[in-house]
Design a protein around this motif. Sequence first.
Motif, PDB file in Angstrom:
ATOM      1  N   ARG A   7      10.808  30.825  32.286  1.00  0.00           N
ATOM      2  CA  ARG A   7      11.825  30.736  33.334  1.00  0.00           C
ATOM      3  C   ARG A   7      12.923  29.754  32.934  1.00  0.00           C
ATOM      4  N   GLY A   8      12.508  28.626  32.343  1.00  0.00           N
ATOM      5  CA  GLY A   8      13.478  27.617  31.969  1.00  0.00           C
ATOM      6  C   GLY A   8      14.429  28.084  30.875  1.00  0.00           C
ATOM      7  N   PHE A   9      13.874  28.787  29.890  1.00  0.00           N
ATOM      8  CA  PHE A   9      14.695  29.278  28.789  1.00  0.00           C
ATOM      9  C   PHE A   9      15.341  30.624  29.106  1.00  0.00           C
ATOM     10  N   LYS A  10      14.943  31.229  30.224  1.00  0.00           N
ATOM     11  CA  LYS A  10      15.449  32.543  30.637  1.00  0.00           C
ATOM     12  C   LYS A  10      15.226  33.579  29.543  1.00  0.00           C
ATOM     13  N   ALA A  11      14.044  33.500  28.960  1.00  0.00           N
ATOM     14  CA  ALA A  11      13.656  34.427  27.893  1.00  0.00           C
ATOM     15  C   ALA A  11      12.138  34.384  27.742  1.00  0.00           C
ATOM     16  N   GLN A  12      11.591  35.421  27.155  1.00  0.00           N
ATOM     17  CA  GLN A  12      10.159  35.433  26.892  1.00  0.00           C
ATOM     18  C   GLN A  12       9.866  34.553  25.672  1.00  0.00           C
ATOM     19  N   VAL A  13       9.174  33.460  25.892  1.00  0.00           N
ATOM     20  CA  VAL A  13       8.827  32.550  24.809  1.00  0.00           C
ATOM     21  C   VAL A  13       7.314  32.337  24.814  1.00  0.00           C
ATOM     22  N   GLU A  14       6.809  31.873  23.695  1.00  0.00           N
ATOM     23  CA  GLU A  14       5.371  31.644  23.546  1.00  0.00           C
ATOM     24  C   GLU A  14       5.078  30.160  23.662  1.00  0.00           C
ATOM     25  N   ALA A  15       4.395  29.774  24.733  1.00  0.00           N
ATOM     26  CA  ALA A  15       3.985  28.384  24.924  1.00  0.00           C
ATOM     27  C   ALA A  15       2.489  28.279  24.622  1.00  0.00           C
ATOM     28  N   PRO A  16       2.111  27.663  23.496  1.00  0.00           N
ATOM     29  CA  PRO A  16       0.694  27.602  23.110  1.00  0.00           C
ATOM     30  C   PRO A  16      -0.167  26.925  24.179  1.00  0.00           C
ATOM     31  N   GLU A  17      -1.400  27.384  24.317  1.00  0.00           N
ATOM     32  CA  GLU A  17      -2.310  26.765  25.270  1.00  0.00           C
ATOM     33  C   GLU A  17      -2.615  25.319  24.891  1.00  0.00           C
ATOM     34  N   THR A  18      -2.408  24.975  23.627  1.00  0.00           N
ATOM     35  CA  THR A  18      -2.670  23.610  23.145  1.00  0.00           C
ATOM     36  C   THR A  18      -1.467  22.682  23.322  1.00  0.00           C
ATOM     37  N   LEU A  19      -0.408  23.155  23.981  1.00  0.00           N
ATOM     38  CA  LEU A  19       0.840  22.396  24.011  1.00  0.00           C
ATOM     39  C   LEU A  19       0.664  21.003  24.612  1.00  0.00           C
ATOM     40  N   ALA A  20      -0.100  20.889  25.690  1.00  0.00           N
ATOM     41  CA  ALA A  20      -0.307  19.570  26.312  1.00  0.00           C
ATOM     42  C   ALA A  20      -1.001  18.612  25.345  1.00  0.00           C
ATOM     43  N   ASP A  21      -1.979  19.126  24.601  1.00  0.00           N
ATOM     44  CA  ASP A  21      -2.663  18.301  23.608  1.00  0.00           C
ATOM     45  C   ASP A  21      -1.744  17.974  22.434  1.00  0.00           C
ATOM     46  N   ASP A  22      -0.889  18.929  22.068  1.00  0.00           N
ATOM     47  CA  ASP A  22       0.056  18.689  20.971  1.00  0.00           C
ATOM     48  C   ASP A  22       1.000  17.536  21.306  1.00  0.00           C
ATOM     49  N   VAL A  23       1.492  17.509  22.542  1.00  0.00           N
ATOM     50  CA  VAL A  23       2.381  16.430  22.962  1.00  0.00           C
ATOM     51  C   VAL A  23       1.647  15.098  22.917  1.00  0.00           C
ATOM     52  N   ALA A  24       0.410  15.081  23.419  1.00  0.00           N
ATOM     53  CA  ALA A  24      -0.381  13.844  23.402  1.00  0.00           C
ATOM     54  C   ALA A  24      -0.558  13.328  21.984  1.00  0.00           C
ATOM     55  N   ALA A  25      -0.831  14.238  21.043  1.00  0.00           N
ATOM     56  CA  ALA A  25      -1.016  13.837  19.649  1.00  0.00           C
ATOM     57  C   ALA A  25       0.261  13.247  19.061  1.00  0.00           C
ATOM     58  N   LEU A  26       1.411  13.838  19.404  1.00  0.00           N
ATOM     59  CA  LEU A  26       2.683  13.328  18.902  1.00  0.00           C
ATOM     60  C   LEU A  26       3.002  11.950  19.472  1.00  0.00           C
ATOM     61  N   LEU A  27       2.786  11.775  20.764  1.00  0.00           N
ATOM     62  CA  LEU A  27       3.042  10.475  21.380  1.00  0.00           C
ATOM     63  C   LEU A  27       2.110   9.410  20.800  1.00  0.00           C
ATOM     64  N   ARG A  28       0.882   9.810  20.557  1.00  0.00           N
ATOM     65  CA  ARG A  28      -0.103   8.885  19.977  1.00  0.00           C
ATOM     66  C   ARG A  28       0.319   8.471  18.571  1.00  0.00           C
ATOM     67  N   ARG A  29       0.701   9.454  17.772  1.00  0.00           N
ATOM     68  CA  ARG A  29       1.120   9.182  16.400  1.00  0.00           C
ATOM     69  C   ARG A  29       2.365   8.313  16.371  1.00  0.00           C
ATOM     70  N   SER A  30       3.277   8.576  17.308  1.00  0.00           N
ATOM     71  CA  SER A  30       4.513   7.800  17.387  1.00  0.00           C
ATOM     72  C   SER A  30       4.225   6.324  17.617  1.00  0.00           C
ATOM     73  N   ALA A  31       3.347   6.027  18.582  1.00  0.00           N
ATOM     74  CA  ALA A  31       3.014   4.634  18.888  1.00  0.00           C
ATOM     75  C   ALA A  31       2.338   3.960  17.705  1.00  0.00           C
ATOM     76  N   LEU A  32       1.415   4.648  17.057  1.00  0.00           N
ATOM     77  CA  LEU A  32       0.705   4.053  15.922  1.00  0.00           C
ATOM     78  C   LEU A  32       1.641   3.821  14.743  1.00  0.00           C
ATOM     79  N   GLU A  33       2.590   4.711  14.533  1.00  0.00           N
ATOM     80  CA  GLU A  33       3.554   4.504  13.457  1.00  0.00           C
ATOM     81  C   GLU A  33       4.416   3.281  13.736  1.00  0.00           C
ATOM     82  N   ARG A  34       4.778   3.082  14.994  1.00  0.00           N
ATOM     83  CA  ARG A  34       5.565   1.895  15.333  1.00  0.00           C
ATOM     84  C   ARG A  34       4.732   0.633  15.172  1.00  0.00           C
ATOM     85  N   LEU A  35       3.433   0.707  15.477  1.00  0.00           N
ATOM     86  CA  LEU A  35       2.551  -0.437  15.262  1.00  0.00           C
ATOM     87  C   LEU A  35       2.465  -0.771  13.775  1.00  0.00           C
TER      88      LEU A  35
END
Length: 223
Positions: free
Chosen positions: A69-97
């Motif tokens: 709906r947001g992109f106004k097109a048929q797009v594929e949102a992986p079922e793992t997307l929420a976990d993917d975001v968590a992994a990226l945020l986690r990696r980001s913080a550890l890299e800054r540490l």
Amino acid sequence: MTARRTKPPERTCALTRRTGAPETMIRFVVAPDGTVVPDIKRRLPGRGVWIDATRESVAMAVKKRAFSRGFKAQVEAPETLADDVAALLRRSALERLSIAHKTGAVVTGFEKVKASLAAGEPAGLVFASDGAMDGRQKLESLAKKACDLHNKGNVIDLFSSAELESTLGRDRVVHVALMPCRSTKIFFLDAERLRAYMFGVTHPEKHREHQPDEHTFAGPLAV
């Protein structure tokens, strides 16, 4: 003449329709293959869709097809997307540490952390999430008296000892003190964003305090 005030930028969540600061949301774009990917640094080209920066919201956006709906097109949102975001945020913080460590802003070990607290030096503390509570409680008690770090939101327990050991290149890392510096400040912003994402609490006013020239979030752009 007085300078005209500019209104802080705002974005609208494609799921909840809540309007808020970009720092309280996650931006997503569509990859060339039609897959939705998180844009943690908010720099990937193309149209972006914004979702409240909580794991629950991202998972629900996938379930409710909010991205199509947001992109106004048929797009594929992986079922793992929420976990993917968590992994990226986690990696980001550890890299800054890791960057803070390279600048000499990291102190590890119970006695060294205790001494730095007694001197009122640290900007914040990091405790291994799987560490023993007795040592942590002693240091937290000292921190409350010396630096009042809890009220500043600068006490983090989101990472395991193994993650801290790997990030800092040291063995048996349970207690960490961070000295004041730019990388330390950005680390706590990253860690706070991860905590908000995982547990559903955002603090937009804290993010407003810091608008660096470089990317605030040090992690990779997408998975």
